[in-house]
Design a protein around this motif. Structure first.
Motif, PDB file in Angstrom:
ATOM      1  N   THR A 185       0.820  -1.214   0.000  1.00  0.00           N
ATOM      2  CA  THR A 185       0.000   0.000   0.000  1.00  0.00           C
ATOM      3  C   THR A 185       0.850   1.259   0.000  1.00  0.00           C
ATOM      4  OG1 THR A 185      -1.742  -1.184   1.196  1.00  0.00           O
ATOM      5  CG2 THR A 185      -1.850   1.218   1.195  1.00  0.00           C
ATOM      6  N   LEU A 186       1.894   1.290   0.822  1.00  0.00           N
ATOM      7  CA  LEU A 186       2.742   2.477   0.878  1.00  0.00           C
ATOM      8  C   LEU A 186       3.510   2.675  -0.421  1.00  0.00           C
ATOM      9  CD1 LEU A 186       4.147   2.392   4.528  1.00  0.00           C
ATOM     10  CD2 LEU A 186       2.280   3.763   3.595  1.00  0.00           C
ATOM     11  N   SER A 187       3.867   1.590  -1.084  1.00  0.00           N
ATOM     12  CA  SER A 187       4.546   1.733  -2.374  1.00  0.00           C
ATOM     13  C   SER A 187       3.617   2.382  -3.399  1.00  0.00           C
ATOM     14  CB  SER A 187       5.005   0.368  -2.877  1.00  0.00           C
ATOM     15  OG  SER A 187       5.963  -0.185  -2.017  1.00  0.00           O
ATOM     16  N   VAL A 188       2.363   1.906  -3.441  1.00  0.00           N
ATOM     17  CA  VAL A 188       1.384   2.488  -4.365  1.00  0.00           C
ATOM     18  C   VAL A 188       1.129   3.948  -4.013  1.00  0.00           C
ATOM     19  CG1 VAL A 188      -1.003   2.379  -5.148  1.00  0.00           C
ATOM     20  CG2 VAL A 188       0.310   0.274  -4.881  1.00  0.00           C
ATOM     21  N   VAL A 189       0.948   4.224  -2.728  1.00  0.00           N
ATOM     22  CA  VAL A 189       0.696   5.600  -2.286  1.00  0.00           C
ATOM     23  C   VAL A 189       1.863   6.502  -2.671  1.00  0.00           C
ATOM     24  CG1 VAL A 189       0.487   7.062  -0.242  1.00  0.00           C
ATOM     25  CG2 VAL A 189      -0.889   4.986  -0.433  1.00  0.00           C
ATOM     26  N   SER A 190       3.087   6.026  -2.476  1.00  0.00           N
ATOM     27  CA  SER A 190       4.257   6.835  -2.785  1.00  0.00           C
ATOM     28  C   SER A 190       4.303   7.206  -4.257  1.00  0.00           C
ATOM     29  CB  SER A 190       5.531   6.074  -2.394  1.00  0.00           C
ATOM     30  OG  SER A 190       6.681   6.801  -2.753  1.00  0.00           O
ATOM     31  N   VAL A 191       4.041   6.228  -5.129  1.00  0.00           N
ATOM     32  CA  VAL A 191       4.077   6.493  -6.567  1.00  0.00           C
ATOM     33  C   VAL A 191       3.034   7.536  -6.944  1.00  0.00           C
ATOM     34  CG1 VAL A 191       3.639   5.497  -8.836  1.00  0.00           C
ATOM     35  CG2 VAL A 191       5.048   4.264  -7.192  1.00  0.00           C
ATOM     36  N   HIS A 192       1.800   7.354  -6.491  1.00  0.00           N
ATOM     37  CA  HIS A 192       0.729   8.280  -6.864  1.00  0.00           C
ATOM     38  C   HIS A 192       0.883   9.639  -6.199  1.00  0.00           C
ATOM     39  CE1 HIS A 192      -1.577   5.544  -9.304  1.00  0.00           C
ATOM     40  NE2 HIS A 192      -1.534   4.619  -8.361  1.00  0.00           N
ATOM     41  N   ALA A 193       1.482   9.668  -5.009  1.00  0.00           N
ATOM     42  CA  ALA A 193       1.732  10.965  -4.369  1.00  0.00           C
ATOM     43  C   ALA A 193       2.724  11.785  -5.192  1.00  0.00           C
ATOM     44  CB  ALA A 193       2.267  10.741  -2.957  1.00  0.00           C
ATOM     45  N   HIS A 194       3.752  11.128  -5.745  1.00  0.00           N
ATOM     46  CA  HIS A 194       4.697  11.841  -6.609  1.00  0.00           C
ATOM     47  C   HIS A 194       4.001  12.341  -7.879  1.00  0.00           C
ATOM     48  CE1 HIS A 194       7.733  10.150  -3.967  1.00  0.00           C
ATOM     49  NE2 HIS A 194       8.670  10.838  -4.591  1.00  0.00           N
ATOM     50  N   VAL A 195       3.124  11.497  -8.438  1.00  0.00           N
ATOM     51  CA  VAL A 195       2.385  11.918  -9.630  1.00  0.00           C
ATOM     52  C   VAL A 195       1.528  13.139  -9.320  1.00  0.00           C
ATOM     53  CG1 VAL A 195       0.578  11.253 -11.252  1.00  0.00           C
ATOM     54  CG2 VAL A 195       2.381   9.626 -10.664  1.00  0.00           C
TER      55      VAL A 195
END
Length: 267
Positions: A85-95
């Motif tokens: 979950t944190l990996s997905v959140v990190s990617v989309h937060a950067h986007v």
């Protein structure tokens, strides 16, 4: 001794042999039998007490081992859920950060993807907390292969093309095997997202005879196994169920995770 002195005093030998001697021998035999019986009962009682103590000790040891297994299982699940979950959140937060002020639509989509990823994760965490607070409750429910669609979608939304091939009939696997298969794929995809720099990944699950074969192959930079507990957790999951996991860089680039699990427990 009594018989001896009676013979010495002149009493008839026939009387002594036929009556008194036999009576005395019977009394002696009865006393011996009573003593043996009491001793055997005491030994049996002591043995029963030892068996009870050993049984209680074994039950306590088994309960402790079971509790430890449950804690390790919960730790693996928490690692997989939170890590993914944190990996997905990190990617989309950067986007979202890059899109704000330039492409508000992309920013909104990224925030929506974050919400979609965190909602089921929060549900699993709440279930795990309920188990931890319970004195003797059932294990937290784990997702099965039916959850792979949503898992793959979250990776695609992070910008990685995912090809999913799932040739497993519904009900063809034991529930623990399904849960382990899901977690192995989840952790492999999390590693792709975190470490590989891949643009595409292939996920393949097929039931061959009584064995479940899983492959997760990406086109990233390969290299050594990612650091952390992910690969170790996959290997431990598979081993506990009678299976194996292999992971490594591929010739020409990319990384491959292969799992071989029994389709059903005891198979």
């Amino acid at each position: 001794m009594a018989s001896y002195f009676r013979v010495h005093e002149g009493l008839p030998t026939a009387y002594l042999v036929s009556y008194e001697l036999i009576t005395n021998v019977a009394l002696i035999a009865a006393a011996i039998a009573l003593g043996v019986s009491v001793r055997l009962r005491r030994e049996a009682r002591a043995q029963a007490e030892r068996i009870t103590a050993l049984t209680a000790e074994a039950a306590v040891r088994q309960a402790r081992e079971h509790a430890q297994d449950e804690r390790v299982q919960l730790a693996r699940d928490l690692h997989d859920v939170i890590g993914h979950t944190l990996s997905v959140v990190s990617v989309h937060a950067h986007v979202a950060e890059e899109a704000i002020g330039h492409d508000d639509g992309a920013a909104r989509r990224a925030i929506g993807a974050i919400q979609s990823a965190t909602s089921p994760a929060l549900g699993e965490l709440r279930g795990t907390v309920r188990v931890l607070r319970s004195d003797a409750g059932p294990s937290a429910p784990s997702p099965g292969l039916a959850g792979l669609g949503a898992l793959v979608t979250s990776i695609r939304e992070a910008g990685i093309a995912v090809e999913l091939e799932q040739a497993v009939a519904e009900g063809g696997l034991s529930a623990p095997i399904e849960a382990a298969g899901y977690r192995i794929v989840q952790e492999a995809l999390t590693n792709v997202l975190r470490h590989s720099g891949a643009s595409a990944v292939q996920v393949r699950l097929v039931l061959e005879g009584e064995r479940l074969r899983i492959e997760v192959r990406d086109d990233g930079r390969g290299g050594d196994a990612p650091a952390g507990h992910g690969i170790t957790g996959m290997v431990e999951r598979a081993r506990l169920l009678g299976g194996t996991v292999r992971a490594g860089a591929q010739t020409g680039g990319g990384y491959l995770v292969q799992a071989d699990l029994p389709g059903r427990l005891g198979a």
